[in-house]
Design a protein around this motif. Structure first.
Motif, PDB file in Angstrom:
ATOM      1  N   ALA A 228       0.823  -1.210   0.000  1.00  0.00           N
ATOM      2  CA  ALA A 228       0.000   0.000   0.000  1.00  0.00           C
ATOM      3  C   ALA A 228       0.857   1.260   0.000  1.00  0.00           C
ATOM      4  O   ALA A 228       0.569   2.228  -0.717  1.00  0.00           O
ATOM      5  N   LEU A 229       1.895   1.273   0.810  1.00  0.00           N
ATOM      6  CA  LEU A 229       2.760   2.449   0.885  1.00  0.00           C
ATOM      7  C   LEU A 229       3.525   2.676  -0.413  1.00  0.00           C
ATOM      8  O   LEU A 229       3.696   3.824  -0.851  1.00  0.00           O
ATOM      9  N   ASN A 230       3.979   1.618  -1.038  1.00  0.00           N
ATOM     10  CA  ASN A 230       4.844   1.750  -2.211  1.00  0.00           C
ATOM     11  C   ASN A 230       4.097   1.855  -3.532  1.00  0.00           C
ATOM     12  O   ASN A 230       4.646   2.365  -4.515  1.00  0.00           O
ATOM     13  N   GLU A 231       2.829   1.400  -3.565  1.00  0.00           N
ATOM     14  CA  GLU A 231       2.143   1.326  -4.849  1.00  0.00           C
ATOM     15  C   GLU A 231       0.927   2.245  -4.978  1.00  0.00           C
ATOM     16  O   GLU A 231       0.539   2.591  -6.088  1.00  0.00           O
ATOM     17  N   TYR A 232       0.323   2.650  -3.855  1.00  0.00           N
ATOM     18  CA  TYR A 232      -0.890   3.459  -3.944  1.00  0.00           C
ATOM     19  C   TYR A 232      -0.551   4.945  -4.016  1.00  0.00           C
ATOM     20  O   TYR A 232       0.470   5.403  -3.503  1.00  0.00           O
ATOM     21  N   ASP A 233      -1.449   5.700  -4.656  1.00  0.00           N
ATOM     22  CA  ASP A 233      -1.314   7.156  -4.706  1.00  0.00           C
ATOM     23  C   ASP A 233      -2.034   7.740  -3.490  1.00  0.00           C
ATOM     24  O   ASP A 233      -3.264   7.758  -3.430  1.00  0.00           O
ATOM     25  N   TRP A 234      -1.261   8.240  -2.536  1.00  0.00           N
ATOM     26  CA  TRP A 234      -1.821   8.751  -1.286  1.00  0.00           C
ATOM     27  C   TRP A 234      -2.106  10.251  -1.339  1.00  0.00           C
ATOM     28  O   TRP A 234      -2.701  10.796  -0.403  1.00  0.00           O
ATOM     29  N   GLY A 235      -1.691  10.914  -2.399  1.00  0.00           N
ATOM     30  CA  GLY A 235      -1.919  12.349  -2.473  1.00  0.00           C
ATOM     31  C   GLY A 235      -1.325  13.058  -1.275  1.00  0.00           C
ATOM     32  O   GLY A 235      -0.148  12.871  -0.948  1.00  0.00           O
TER      33      GLY A 235
END
Length: 310
Positions: A57-64
């Motif tokens: 989740a930290l490395n692949e998702y766009d957290w804005g």
């Protein structure tokens, strides 16, 4: 200006690390901070896989502009050490905050501070990972002031009513409210203690979770109570609570208008040698200006967050 000054924490959304579906949705909820939970929301059999889910989740998702956090397991468990090392080693460059559960003493915070410092140096991370600490044990509540000042990387303390009520042997329901009539706010002492400790340390204070997520009106009232006491935000256990918390812990347009007008009037009077003025029939002096500064500071933090200047 440090990250603790810039982060906005009106809403802190809990997301089970064991659920890839919930982790994928979390960045889209509008929460100021999302913490992926390896502790209470993650069964023992799912904790190791939960670490891998968090790294993905930290490395692949766009957290804005969402603050990215992980709640690890407590120091008294077999998982804590590896939680920190594995997540930070694999995704520390995309991690903003680690949340420490069940802090009892300042030494507990020191342990995380030291381990993170070693990892940051070893991995050559470009930023310092912040800490938030849960006050959810009777001993921790008694040591709240020392805990709040235990580390320069500490950014917020959170009141954890669930474990704290168990630690105190309080008679509460599943929403952490008294099972019988109680005169006033059952959690007032704990709330006031946490807020005062946070302010003494110059960090944020976050109010406890509200499990009854279907009762939006009750959650809104609880947010308002915490906001009046000085809390900066509240835990959210469901995405539906996020907009309610964001509204409750933001200054209203009327508050901003009053603060701006009062500031301008006071400055004009001060430049003329006057230390107190009348605004709308009320005396305003230096003490009132501290309230003005609080309102405008929160408005600026919210504005920075809206423009991606976290």
């Amino acid at each position: 200006m440090t990250s603790r000054d810039l982060r906005v924490r009106r809403s802190e959304l809990a997301t089970p690390a064991s659920s890839e579906k919930m982790l994928a949705k979390a960045p889209t909820t509008g929460a100021d901070l999302v913490f992926m939970d390896l502790e209470d929301a993650c069964a023992p059999s799912a904790k190791i896989q939960g670490r891998a889910n968090i790294v993905k989740a930290l490395n692949e998702y766009d957290w804005g502009d969402t603050v990215r956090a992980v709640r690890v397991n407590g120091l008294d468990t077999v998982w804590c050490h590896d939680d920190v090392i594995e997540v930070v080693s694999a995704a520390g460059h995309n991690l903003d905050v680690i949340i420490v559960p069940k802090a009892r003493t300042a030494r507990d915070v020191w342990w995380f501070d030291t381990l993170l410092g070693q990892l940051e140096a070893k991995l050559r991370l470009p930023h310092r990972i912040g800490l938030e600490v849960l006050i959810e044990e009777a001993e921790g509540l008694g040591n709240a002031y020392e805990i709040a000042k235990a580390s320069p990387r500490l950014e917020a303390i959170i009141l954890g009513a669930g474990d704290l009520s168990a630690s105190l042997r309080a008679r509460v329901d599943t929403n952490f409210q008294p099972v019988r009539g109680y005169p006033g706010d059952f959690w007032h002492h704990a709330r006031a203690t946490v807020v005062a400790a946070a302010r003494a340390a110059g960090i944020d204070a976050i109010d406890y979770p509200f499990p009854n997520y279907r009762d939006e009106e009750a959650y809104r009232r609880d947010c308002d109570t915490a906001s009046m006491l000085g809390f900066d935000g509240k835990w959210c256990i469901h995405p539906s609570q996020v907009p309610l918390a964001n509204t409750a812990f933001s200054p209203t347009p009327e508050e901003i208008e009053w603060a701006t007008g009062t500031r301008d009037a006071y400055r004009a009077a001060e430049s003329a040698g006057t230390g107190a003025i009348a605004v709308d029939g009320m005396l305003v002096d230096a003490a009132h200006m501290r309230h003005v500064d609080t309102i405008l500071s929160r408005a600026r933090r919210k504005d920075r967050d809206a423009h991606g200047h976290q």
